[in-house]
Scaffold this active site. Structure first.
Site, PDB file in Angstrom:
ATOM      1  N   HIS A 207      20.197   5.504 -43.942  1.00  0.00           N
ATOM      2  CA  HIS A 207      20.537   4.168 -43.457  1.00  0.00           C
ATOM      3  C   HIS A 207      20.698   4.310 -41.943  1.00  0.00           C
ATOM      4  O   HIS A 207      21.525   5.101 -41.490  1.00  0.00           O
ATOM      5  CB  HIS A 207      21.846   3.710 -44.106  1.00  0.00           C
ATOM      6  CG  HIS A 207      22.207   2.281 -43.869  1.00  0.00           C
ATOM      7  ND1 HIS A 207      23.018   1.592 -44.742  1.00  0.00           N
ATOM      8  CD2 HIS A 207      21.902   1.408 -42.890  1.00  0.00           C
ATOM      9  CE1 HIS A 207      23.202   0.360 -44.288  1.00  0.00           C
ATOM     10  NE2 HIS A 207      22.530   0.226 -43.168  1.00  0.00           N
TER      11      HIS A 207
ATOM     12  N   GLN B 296      20.195   9.683 -35.267  1.00  0.00           N
ATOM     13  CA  GLN B 296      19.367  10.713 -35.882  1.00  0.00           C
ATOM     14  C   GLN B 296      18.389   9.953 -36.786  1.00  0.00           C
ATOM     15  O   GLN B 296      18.761   9.508 -37.867  1.00  0.00           O
ATOM     16  CB  GLN B 296      20.238  11.698 -36.656  1.00  0.00           C
ATOM     17  CG  GLN B 296      21.168  12.472 -35.716  1.00  0.00           C
ATOM     18  CD  GLN B 296      22.360  13.060 -36.429  1.00  0.00           C
ATOM     19  OE1 GLN B 296      23.155  12.328 -37.010  1.00  0.00           O
ATOM     20  NE2 GLN B 296      22.491  14.364 -36.369  1.00  0.00           N
TER      21      GLN B 296
ATOM     22  N   HIS C  40      21.894   4.325 -38.366  1.00  0.00           N
ATOM     23  CA  HIS C  40      23.231   4.134 -37.812  1.00  0.00           C
ATOM     24  C   HIS C  40      23.323   4.763 -36.433  1.00  0.00           C
ATOM     25  O   HIS C  40      22.659   5.752 -36.137  1.00  0.00           O
ATOM     26  CB  HIS C  40      24.320   4.696 -38.736  1.00  0.00           C
ATOM     27  CG  HIS C  40      24.168   6.131 -39.103  1.00  0.00           C
ATOM     28  ND1 HIS C  40      23.219   6.564 -40.005  1.00  0.00           N
ATOM     29  CD2 HIS C  40      24.841   7.237 -38.702  1.00  0.00           C
ATOM     30  CE1 HIS C  40      23.317   7.874 -40.160  1.00  0.00           C
ATOM     31  NE2 HIS C  40      24.291   8.317 -39.360  1.00  0.00           N
TER      32      HIS C  40
ATOM     33  N   HIS D 245      25.823   6.468 -33.761  1.00  0.00           N
ATOM     34  CA  HIS D 245      27.117   7.107 -33.514  1.00  0.00           C
ATOM     35  C   HIS D 245      27.562   6.666 -32.127  1.00  0.00           C
ATOM     36  O   HIS D 245      26.801   6.799 -31.162  1.00  0.00           O
ATOM     37  CB  HIS D 245      26.985   8.635 -33.509  1.00  0.00           C
ATOM     38  CG  HIS D 245      26.609   9.232 -34.823  1.00  0.00           C
ATOM     39  ND1 HIS D 245      27.551   9.732 -35.688  1.00  0.00           N
ATOM     40  CD2 HIS D 245      25.402   9.410 -35.408  1.00  0.00           C
ATOM     41  CE1 HIS D 245      26.933  10.208 -36.759  1.00  0.00           C
ATOM     42  NE2 HIS D 245      25.630  10.011 -36.622  1.00  0.00           N
TER      43      HIS D 245
END
Length: 191
Positions: free
Chosen positions: A131, A120, A133, A135
């Site tokens: 930050h 996202q 990232h 998933h």
């Protein structure tokens, strides 16, 4: 008194009763585990190192407090950047190579036939922790009524975090549960 050459290592091996190959393995384990003796921050959140199971040159991975599916983990760059566009070529490459390696491990360990990788990227996309990232979500046939429902779950998770409503439908895992998963994944990844 100064010890010459590797005689100090031979003496230590003798005292520990280790063969040279077992000593090398022991030494490698100590060196590898030292990479987890650092501070890990995910946006504004300080992560307990016991929940981090993978560290590379530019990335690290941690277990998830409230996983959407079993084995749901996060992979993020060490350097805190908000958007994918802010990553260097080395960081983006390392991030995806790390996600791929972790995904292979999860597929094998959890006997899942597929994975969902999701980012996202920005607030309008549902990002709540500033930050970057990834998933990594292990998938099984029929785990959701509609396959793309997983994205709705990610969006709901983002909204709950944004409101700090961590009491959504999913139960938060205990620190011990998270540490156990992280230790298992470390072993599987030879970390």
């Amino acid at each position: 008194r100064r010890v010459h050459g590797d005689s100090h290592l031979v003496l230590l091996m003798f005292r520990l009763g280790l063969s040279s190959s077992r000593f090398h393995s022991f030494s490698q384990q100590r060196m590898q585990s030292s990479k987890f003796l650092q501070n890990f921050t995910f946006g504004h959140i300080s992560l307990d190192p016991s929940q981090v199971f993978y560290v590379s040159d530019h990335s690290y991975a941690s277990v998830n407090l409230k996983p959407i599916v079993k084995g749901h983990v996060l992979v993020m760059p060490k350097r805190k950047v908000e958007r994918v566009r802010d990553l260097t070529p080395e960081e983006i490459s390392d991030l995806w190579i790390s996600a791929q390696r972790i995904g292979k491990m999860l597929e094998s360990h959890l006997s899942c036939p597929s994975l969902t990788f999701a980012i996202q990227d920005g607030e309008a996309a549902g990002q709540t922790v500033k930050h970057v990232h990834v998933h990594v979500l292990p998938r099984h046939f029929g785990d959701f009524e509609k396959n793309d429902e997983i994205y709705e779950k990610l969006e709901a998770q983002s909204k709950a975090v944004k409101k700090m409503n961590l009491d959504d439908n999913r139960k938060a895992r205990t620190a011990q549960e998270m540490e156990e998963d992280a230790l298992c994944f470390r072993k599987l990844l030879n970390q």
